[in-house]
Motif scaffolding. Structure first.
Motif, short mmCIF file in Angstrom:
data_model
loop_
_atom_site.label_atom_id
_atom_site.label_comp_id
_atom_site.label_asym_id
_atom_site.label_seq_id
_atom_site.Cartn_x
_atom_site.Cartn_y
_atom_site.Cartn_z
N ALA A 63 -21.21 9.03 -14.51
CA ALA A 63 -22.54 9.54 -14.30
C ALA A 63 -22.81 9.80 -13.02
O ALA A 63 -23.74 10.40 -12.32
CB ALA A 63 -23.46 8.22 -14.66
N GLY A 64 -21.76 9.58 -11.88
CA GLY A 64 -21.92 10.01 -10.51
C GLY A 64 -20.71 10.79 -10.22
O GLY A 64 -20.19 11.67 -10.92
N VAL A 65 -20.31 10.85 -8.63
CA VAL A 65 -19.61 11.92 -8.33
C VAL A 65 -18.30 11.32 -7.96
O VAL A 65 -17.26 12.36 -7.49
CB VAL A 65 -20.06 12.38 -6.97
N PHE A 66 -17.89 10.10 -7.97
CA PHE A 66 -16.61 9.69 -7.65
C PHE A 66 -15.67 10.33 -8.58
O PHE A 66 -15.55 10.13 -9.59
CB PHE A 66 -16.51 8.28 -7.99
N PRO A 67 -14.43 10.64 -8.01
CA PRO A 67 -13.32 11.11 -8.62
C PRO A 67 -12.47 10.12 -9.37
O PRO A 67 -11.24 9.72 -9.01
CB PRO A 67 -12.47 12.00 -7.54
N LEU A 68 -12.92 9.50 -10.48
CA LEU A 68 -12.35 8.29 -10.84
C LEU A 68 -11.12 8.60 -11.71
O LEU A 68 -10.10 7.64 -11.64
CB LEU A 68 -13.34 7.62 -11.84
N ARG A 69 -11.00 9.72 -12.35
CA ARG A 69 -9.63 10.27 -13.04
C ARG A 69 -8.47 10.16 -12.01
O ARG A 69 -7.40 9.59 -12.10
CB ARG A 69 -9.57 11.31 -13.81
N GLU A 70 -8.76 10.83 -11.02
CA GLU A 70 -7.89 11.02 -9.93
C GLU A 70 -7.67 9.57 -9.16
O GLU A 70 -6.56 9.45 -8.80
CB GLU A 70 -8.39 11.97 -8.86
N PHE A 71 -8.39 8.74 -8.85
CA PHE A 71 -8.45 7.47 -8.26
C PHE A 71 -7.67 6.61 -9.19
O PHE A 71 -6.62 6.08 -8.59
CB PHE A 71 -9.94 6.96 -8.33
N LEU A 72 -7.82 6.59 -10.46
CA LEU A 72 -6.79 5.83 -11.24
C LEU A 72 -5.53 6.12 -11.56
O LEU A 72 -4.43 5.47 -11.29
CB LEU A 72 -7.60 5.75 -12.83
N ALA A 73 -5.33 7.73 -11.32
CA ALA A 73 -4.07 8.19 -11.50
C ALA A 73 -3.05 7.73 -10.32
O ALA A 73 -1.78 7.91 -10.30
CB ALA A 73 -4.18 9.76 -11.43
N LEU A 74 -3.67 7.52 -9.15
CA LEU A 74 -3.15 6.85 -7.61
C LEU A 74 -2.62 5.53 -8.09
O LEU A 74 -1.62 5.04 -7.03
CB LEU A 74 -3.89 7.23 -6.66
N LEU A 75 -2.81 4.83 -8.88
CA LEU A 75 -2.63 3.54 -9.15
C LEU A 75 -1.45 3.15 -9.98
O LEU A 75 -1.33 3.75 -10.95
CB LEU A 75 -3.94 2.50 -9.42
#
Length: 265
Positions: free
Chosen positions: A216-228
């Motif tokens: 619902a916002g602007v955080f790049p969550l898919r990319e964030f999670l892919a780095l973990l």
């Protein structure tokens, strides 16, 4: 599909016991709860806690619903408190089968804070627990990801790792690039939520308690999670305390769970 945990402040209805039942019904295997709560101005608990007297019943409830405790809170490093005072709540977390306890470094005196954090790690280790160091903009002793990395490296405690909350990362000047540059082994768990922008601030408590559903916002969550790494535990932390009388906490949590799952599709 990655295993996702549901944080207690995402679904507060009926306290910790309600959280266990709700998580199981929603198809989740893990939760994050409080064995010790931050206190309000009048000294009362801000959040419901699991009481020591209810330990046996709560362990049975967890077993009956095939739910485990991922994280137990709240164990901050404070200038005016010794971490040994947390021992009963730490012991309870261990007896509930928690994987880790969570800390924030509020104390701005580096020598005292490092000593207390090391002591907390040793107390946790005695109960088979890891310690998750969560940086936030309002925890003066560890208010960004660089300080968290430095502290973990300085203390060299084998059970100490970093918690990366998406909101805290982006509010404190963090970025995907900074996250990618960190040794993945330093990160123990991550918290999923969304936000409306990327401003940097050390005064966003209101937003922290009223977050946005992932996507619902602007955080790049898919990319964030892919780095973990695949070993990093994931926690859905999407509280909403300003929803009003018509707010449905269970529907809110279901929406947060569905949105978090969709990040892996």
């Amino acid at each position: 599909m990655r295993n996702l945990a549901l944080h207690q402040i995402t679904m507060m209805k009926d306290g910790p016991a309600g959280l266990v039942r709700f998580a199981a019904k929603a198809g989740l295997r893990s939760i994050c709860l409080f064995t010790q709560s931050p206190t309000a101005a009048d000294g009362s608990n801000m959040f419901p806690v699991v009481e020591a007297k209810d330990k046996a019943a709560f362990r049975a409830l967890l077993a009956d619903h095939d739910v485990t405790v991922l994280n137990a809170e709240y164990f901050p490093i404070m200038a005016d408190a010794d971490v040994s005072s947390y021992l009963p709540a730490i012991g309870l977390a261990g007896e509930l089968g928690a994987k880790r306890i969570v800390t924030h470094v509020q104390d701005s005196d580096p020598i005292r804070a490092e000593d207390q954090l090391a002591s907390l790690c040793r107390l946790a280790a005695d109960h088979g627990l890891d310690v998750g160091l969560e940086f936030t903009g309002f925890a003066k002793g560890c208010n960004n990801i660089d300080k968290a990395v430095w502290l973990v490296g300085k203390l060299q405690q084998p059970n100490l790792n970093i918690a990366v909350d998406a909101l805290h990362l982006f509010r404190t000047g963090g970025s995907l690039q900074k996250l990618a540059a960190i040794d993945p082994a330093l990160i123990g768990y991550a918290q999923i939520c969304d936000g409306p922008d990327f401003r940097i601030s050390d005064d966003y408590v209101e937003e922290a308690m009223n977050r946005m559903i992932p996507g619902a916002g602007v955080f790049p969550l898919r990319e964030f999670l892919a780095l973990l790494s695949a070993e990093v535990d994931l926690d859905i932390e999407v509280p909403q305390f300003s929803g009003g009388a018509a707010f449905d906490p269970e529907q809110w949590a279901l929406d947060a769970i569905a949105a978090s799952r969709s990040l892996f599709e």
